[in-house]
Design a protein around this motif. Structure first.
Motif, PDB file in Angstrom:
ATOM      1  N   ARG A   1       0.833  -1.208   0.000  1.00 21.48           N
ATOM      2  CA  ARG A   1       0.000   0.000   0.000  1.00 21.48           C
ATOM      3  C   ARG A   1       0.867   1.257   0.000  1.00 21.48           C
ATOM      4  O   ARG A   1       0.524   2.260  -0.651  1.00 21.48           O
ATOM      5  CB  ARG A   1      -0.939  -0.006   1.213  1.00 21.48           C
TER       6      ARG A   1
ATOM      7  N   LYS B   1      -2.776   7.092   1.241  1.00 22.66           N
ATOM      8  CA  LYS B   1      -2.499   7.297   2.667  1.00 22.66           C
ATOM      9  C   LYS B   1      -1.558   8.492   2.806  1.00 22.66           C
ATOM     10  O   LYS B   1      -0.354   8.364   3.047  1.00 22.66           O
ATOM     11  CB  LYS B   1      -1.933   6.024   3.305  1.00 22.66           C
TER      12      LYS B   1
ATOM     13  N   GLU C   1     -16.335   5.859   5.511  1.00 24.70           N
ATOM     14  CA  GLU C   1     -15.478   5.149   6.480  1.00 24.70           C
ATOM     15  C   GLU C   1     -15.408   5.974   7.746  1.00 24.70           C
ATOM     16  O   GLU C   1     -16.098   6.984   7.878  1.00 24.70           O
ATOM     17  CB  GLU C   1     -14.092   4.912   5.875  1.00 24.70           C
TER      18      GLU C   1
ATOM     19  N   GLY D   1      -8.281  -0.401   3.895  1.00 28.50           N
ATOM     20  CA  GLY D   1      -7.584  -0.791   5.127  1.00 28.50           C
ATOM     21  C   GLY D   1      -7.039  -2.210   5.070  1.00 28.50           C
ATOM     22  O   GLY D   1      -7.674  -3.108   4.509  1.00 28.50           O
ATOM     23  N   ILE D   2      -5.888  -2.385   5.672  1.00 29.51           N
ATOM     24  CA  ILE D   2      -5.297  -3.724   5.752  1.00 29.51           C
ATOM     25  C   ILE D   2      -6.177  -4.600   6.656  1.00 29.51           C
ATOM     26  O   ILE D   2      -6.457  -5.765   6.341  1.00 29.51           O
ATOM     27  CB  ILE D   2      -3.846  -3.642   6.309  1.00 29.51           C
ATOM     28  N   THR D   3      -6.636  -4.028   7.763  1.00 35.61           N
ATOM     29  CA  THR D   3      -7.516  -4.778   8.671  1.00 35.61           C
ATOM     30  C   THR D   3      -8.850  -5.078   7.988  1.00 35.61           C
ATOM     31  O   THR D   3      -9.434  -6.146   8.180  1.00 35.61           O
ATOM     32  CB  THR D   3      -7.756  -3.968   9.966  1.00 35.61           C
TER      33      THR D   3
ATOM     34  N   THR E   1      -5.744  -0.795  12.109  1.00 36.38           N
ATOM     35  CA  THR E   1      -4.539  -1.364  12.702  1.00 36.38           C
ATOM     36  C   THR E   1      -4.523  -1.140  14.207  1.00 36.38           C
ATOM     37  O   THR E   1      -4.153  -2.022  14.966  1.00 36.38           O
ATOM     38  CB  THR E   1      -3.315  -0.701  12.031  1.00 36.38           C
TER      39      THR E   1
HETATM   40  N1  PMP Z   1      -9.417   4.621   6.941  1.00 34.25           N
HETATM   41  C1  PMP Z   1      -8.669   5.642   7.381  1.00 34.25           C
HETATM   42  C2  PMP Z   1      -9.032   7.025   6.968  1.00 34.25           C
HETATM   43  C3  PMP Z   1      -7.554   5.402   8.209  1.00 34.25           C
HETATM   44  O1  PMP Z   1      -6.784   6.420   8.630  1.00 34.25           O
HETATM   45  C4  PMP Z   1      -7.264   4.081   8.608  1.00 34.25           C
HETATM   46  C5  PMP Z   1      -6.111   3.805   9.533  1.00 34.25           C
HETATM   47  N2  PMP Z   1      -4.904   3.722   8.859  1.00 34.25           N
HETATM   48  C6  PMP Z   1      -8.066   3.042   8.121  1.00 34.25           C
HETATM   49  C7  PMP Z   1      -9.137   3.349   7.290  1.00 34.25           C
HETATM   50  C8  PMP Z   1      -7.787   1.602   8.483  1.00 34.25           C
HETATM   51  O2  PMP Z   1      -6.678   1.125   7.788  1.00 34.25           O
HETATM   52  P1  PMP Z   1      -5.751  -0.030   8.382  1.00 34.25           P
HETATM   53  O3  PMP Z   1      -6.659  -1.184   8.687  1.00 34.25           O
HETATM   54  O4  PMP Z   1      -4.804  -0.326   7.276  1.00 34.25           O
HETATM   55  O5  PMP Z   1      -5.100   0.512   9.599  1.00 34.25           O
END
Ligand code: PMP
Length: 282
Positions: free
Chosen positions: A49, A143, A175, A201-203, A239
């Protein structure tokens, strides 16, 4: 210790230039990667990513992802991180302040770690959220260091005594300010498709995979604020927040106000995934 470019060094040695484009324009990208019991979780997915974000803003990474991965592992070991996270950012570098890209600047990477316990209480008891208008730009898939829209939304949630703000664009739930949002209705799991309106999101992707494995019908389809308010269960993922149940939205209970059965099942699977991660990497 921190990581600056590809060198580990003492944090006190860090020097930030006035004309770093990250500092002046938010012209850069970042990642936050979880560490469970000394092992990175989803490292490769985060690095993919990161590369994608760099491509989308036409920025060169200062060195290869292979080297970055090695250095991040060394950093976590140097700081003896058990349960924690690494934050890393890359800016477009230092150059005289003009909006367009500088002709000669190379990316600057900085990373640091911190201990951070798992959000076990929130995962068990659930969190309260508000809804608010999604005021962000139209490339939320990147990101980017530019997080003012997210910052203002999270502050609104804090002022309302809540943990998260769920963002609504033209009536559609996109989101959270720093998380992805899922609803469960009649046993089916819905989340916004991974396009320019959300960060993929990775999660989020781990949860979708776990849901499919559990024979839960997954729909990457948009849903409205009304759908959110009338959902059987609501989950946010990130995360940091992992898989957290949402139990009130704008002061109204979700379902009976307790984390629901589908959420609990997915949390159990998520915990198993973390355990597997440990045994695979060890
Ligand atoms: N959306 C936004 C706007 C975020 O900042 C995050 C946190 N990084 C996520 C979704 C979740 O992404 P991840 O699961 O990769 O942390």
């Amino acid at each position: 210790m921190i990581l600056v470019q590809d060198q580990l060094m003492e944090q006190s040695k860090l020097h930030i230039e006035m004309e770093d484009r990250g500092y002046q324009f938010g012209d850069g990208i970042y990642e936050v990667i979880r560490i469970y019991d000394g092992q990175f979780f989803g490292m490769d997915e985060h690095l993919v990513r990161l590369q994608r974000s760099a491509n989308e803003i036409q920025m060169q990474l200062p060195f290869s992802l292979e080297v970055l991965k090695e250095r991040l592992m060394e950093l976590a070991v140097a700081n003896s991180i058990k349960d924690g996270q690494v934050y890393l950012q890359i800016t477009r570098g230092v150059a005289e302040r003009t909006h367009h890209f500088p002709d000669h600047a190379s990316g600057i990477l900085v990373a640091y770690t911190k201990e951070a316990p798992r959000p076990l209480n929130k995962m068990k008891e659930g969190i309260s959220v508000i809804t608010t208008e999604d005021i962000r730009w139209l490339r939320c898939d990147i990101k980017s260091l530019n997080l003012l829209g997210n910052v203002l939304s999270k502050q609104k949630a804090k002022e309302a005594g809540c943990d998260e703000a769920i963002l609504i664009r033209d009536g559609i739930v996109t989101e959270g300010s720093s998380s992805n949002v899922f609803i469960i209705k009649n046993g089916e799991l819905f989340t916004h498709p991974a396009n320019n309106y959300i960060l993929n999101g990775i999660t989020r992707n781990v949860l979708l995979e776990l849901a499919k494995q559990s024979a839960i019908n997954v729909k990457e389809k948009t849903f409205t604020r009304d759908d959110l308010m009338n959902a059987d269960e609501v989950i946010i993922t990130s995360t940091t927040m992992e898989v957290s149940p949402v139990v009130t939205i704008d002061g109204k209970q979700v379902g009976d106000g307790q984390p629901g059965p589908v959420t609990k099942k997915l949390q159990e699977k998520f915990n198993q995934r973390i355990q597997q991660n440990q045994s695979v990497e060890n």
